[in-house]
Write an enzyme that holds these catalytic residues in place. Structure first.
Site, PDB file in Angstrom:
ATOM      1  CD  GLU A 265      -2.954   1.487   2.738  1.00  0.00           C
ATOM      2  OE1 GLU A 265      -2.189   1.837   3.139  1.00  0.00           O
ATOM      3  OE2 GLU A 265      -2.999   0.138   3.431  1.00  0.00           O
ATOM      4  CB  CYS A 302      -3.076   5.393   3.893  1.00  0.00           C
ATOM      5  SG  CYS A 302      -3.994   3.934   4.922  1.00  0.00           S
TER       6      CYS A 302
END
Length: 522
Positions: A265, A302
């Site tokens: 990620e 995020c």
């Protein structure tokens, strides 16, 4: 329990002899004892060999044994009590409530995967019995189950010292799949990492598992991480971090004689589309919700909303004014590390040269204070500038002003892959939303309506993933029960006698798991 300054290789505490890692309190700039010395490649190889030696035993533990192990880890983390909370606060600058909430999420993830393991659905058992009399050709007996990939390397994340770290989602899902885990601790919170690592180590011992099921390694720079990914015993990687870091690990993994998957990620700006009717009806409300999400945790999520797309009109002017005032009233919060703070300042500096400034928040007092910022740019400028699409990790966002819905769709098409996209919409916006939806499905792993992307629920339906560069593999999720499938692969058994079949595939289904038998669910 207090941190001792050691790595953990199986059941052994190991002091390295490489460069020193020191935790820094980002609120004060003070260093925190103890020092951690990085390990050498020899010790990395030792941890990986130990994981490989444990693999065949661990992957065939019973569903109950493995589920109990995950629950024991959760209990041992909780047993650390205030010592863990205080250490994590000191290493991150995060408030007590955030750390306690993250600890709850971490233990909740472990217990979720324990329930997933017990249910056995992840085995995906399929049985096609022999049909010896079938014409024109008989069919042999075929049975399939999922098995663990092998030892997994997990990289702790900077922004979640518990939930995406030593015993976080990547570790929990890999252990649930039957994979031993070698964790590369993040250098920003070594004491927190060691405390959690010792809790996992204790759970391994109390459950009678091979010591190589878990190791925790420290090392500054890139050498240890690259050595882990290159080690032939490692069969998959879980990573949360920067795009440059993820790409470097992917390159190493693909350069191996046997390439392995990297589930990374990396980068997302999580665009929010403000559709016209919603903006007309509730611009103030939307602005307040937006800034609340933007400033949460100094923007170090995020899923932080780093981009807002809307049509230029009076409603957008009202939204921008309200959002700007909210930014001006938002106190600066401490960022996680000096490095993250410096990168945030650089990102803001880049935006100053590309967009017009709407508002800045107050300047903070501490050395790592994040001053919130809001900028704006035209859609035509955004479509011409890659710099305007770069992630600024922190409490900064950019408003993109479009001439009409067609230009809004052009902006959507121009976007890179994202973890999330959001529609702020009312009933009168349904046609506009319907036109955007196919684009947003192609661009992101999660599409929201009338919410904000921060706050990722750990559950069965969650997808925390998306097309590159949000992640390295858009087919997977790093949050939720489906994360287990990243660390599994199917194996088919043809005509094996009953005595050689795994428990999951035996004729009388001793595990009692759901099976697809001759195409029908039993």
């Amino acid at each position: 329990m207090t941190p001792q300054g050691t790595s953990l290789i199986g059941q052994h505490a190991v002091s390295g002899n490489q460069a020193v890692i020191r935790a820094i309190d980002p609120a004060s700039g003070d260093t925190l004892a103890p020092d951690y010395r990085g390990l050498s490649r020899t010790e990395v190889a030792q941890a990986c060999e130990l994981a490989w030696a444990a693999f065949d035993h661990y992957r065939e533990t019973s569903l109950e044994e493995r589920a109990t192990f995950l629950e024991t880890i959760a209990a041992e983390i909780e047993a650390l009590g205030d010592a863990l909370v205080k250490r994590a606060m000191g290493e991150t600058g995060l408030p007590q409530a955030r750390i306690e909430g993250e600890r709850g999420r971490t233990c909740g993830q472990l217990r979720l995967f324990a329930s997933v393991v017990r249910a056995g659905e992840w085995l995906d058992v399929r049985v096609d019995p022999a049909l010896p009399d079938r014409q024109p050709m008989p069919r042999v007996d075929l049975r399939q189950r999922h098995v663990a990939l092998g030892p997994v390397t997990v990289f702790g994340a900077s922004n979640f010292p518990l939930a995406f770290s030593v015993a976080g989602g990547d570790t929990a899902s890999a252990l649930a799949a039957g994979c031993p885990v070698v964790v590369k601790a993040h250098s920003a919170h070594p004491g927190t990492s060691e405390l959690v690592g010792r809790a996992v180590q204790k759970a391994v011992a109390s459950c009678g598992l091979p010591e190589g099921v878990f190791s925790l390694l420290f090392g500054s720079g890139k050498e240890i991480g690259q050595a882990l990914v290159a080690d032939p015993h490692i069969q998959a990687v879980g990573f949360t971090g920067s795009r440059s870091g993820g790409l470097a690990l992917m390159a190493t993994a693909q350069a191996r004689p046997q390439p392995i998957p990297v589930y990374a990620e990396m980068s997302s700006i999580n665009p929010v589309f403000l559709l016209p009717e919603a903006l007309k009806a509730r611009s103030q409300e939307i602005a307040e919700g937006f800034i609340g999400s933007l400033n949460m945790g100094a923007g170090q999520f995020c899923t932080n909303p780093g981009l807002v797309i809307a049509i230029k009109d009076k409603a957008l002017d009202a939204f921008t004014a309200a959002a700007g005032e909210a930014v001006k009233g938002s106190a600066a919060q401490t960022m996680l590390t000096p490095g993250i703070h410096a990168a945030y300042q650089d990102g803001i500096g880049a935006l100053v040269g590309e967009a017009r400034e709407i508002a800045r928040g107050p300047v903070g007092d501490g050395p790592c204070a994040c001053q919130p910022a809001l900028f704006a740019a035209s859609a035509s400028d955004f479509l011409k500038s890659d710099a305007l699409q770069a992630e600024v990790f922190g409490a900064a966002s950019l408003v993109i002003e479009c001439d009409d819905l067609d230009e809004m769709r052009a902006v959507a098409e121009h976007l890179e892959g994202q973890l999330t996209t959001t529609l702020q919409m009312d009933d009168g916006d349904l046609d506009a939303a319907r036109a955007l939806l196919p684009v947003l499905e192609r661009k992101a792993g999660r599409v929201l309506a009338n919410g904000w992307p921060t706050g990722v629920e750990v559950c069965h339906a969650m997808v925390h993933g998306g097309p590159f560069p949000a992640t390295s593999d858009s087919r997977t999720t790093s949050v939720g029960s489906a994360a287990i499938y990243r660390f599994l692969r199917p194996v088919c058994y043809q005509n094996l006698p009953e005595g050689l079949l795994p428990e999951a595939l035996k004729e009388d289904n001793p595990l009692g798991v759901s099976r697809l038998v001759d195409g029908k669910r039993d």
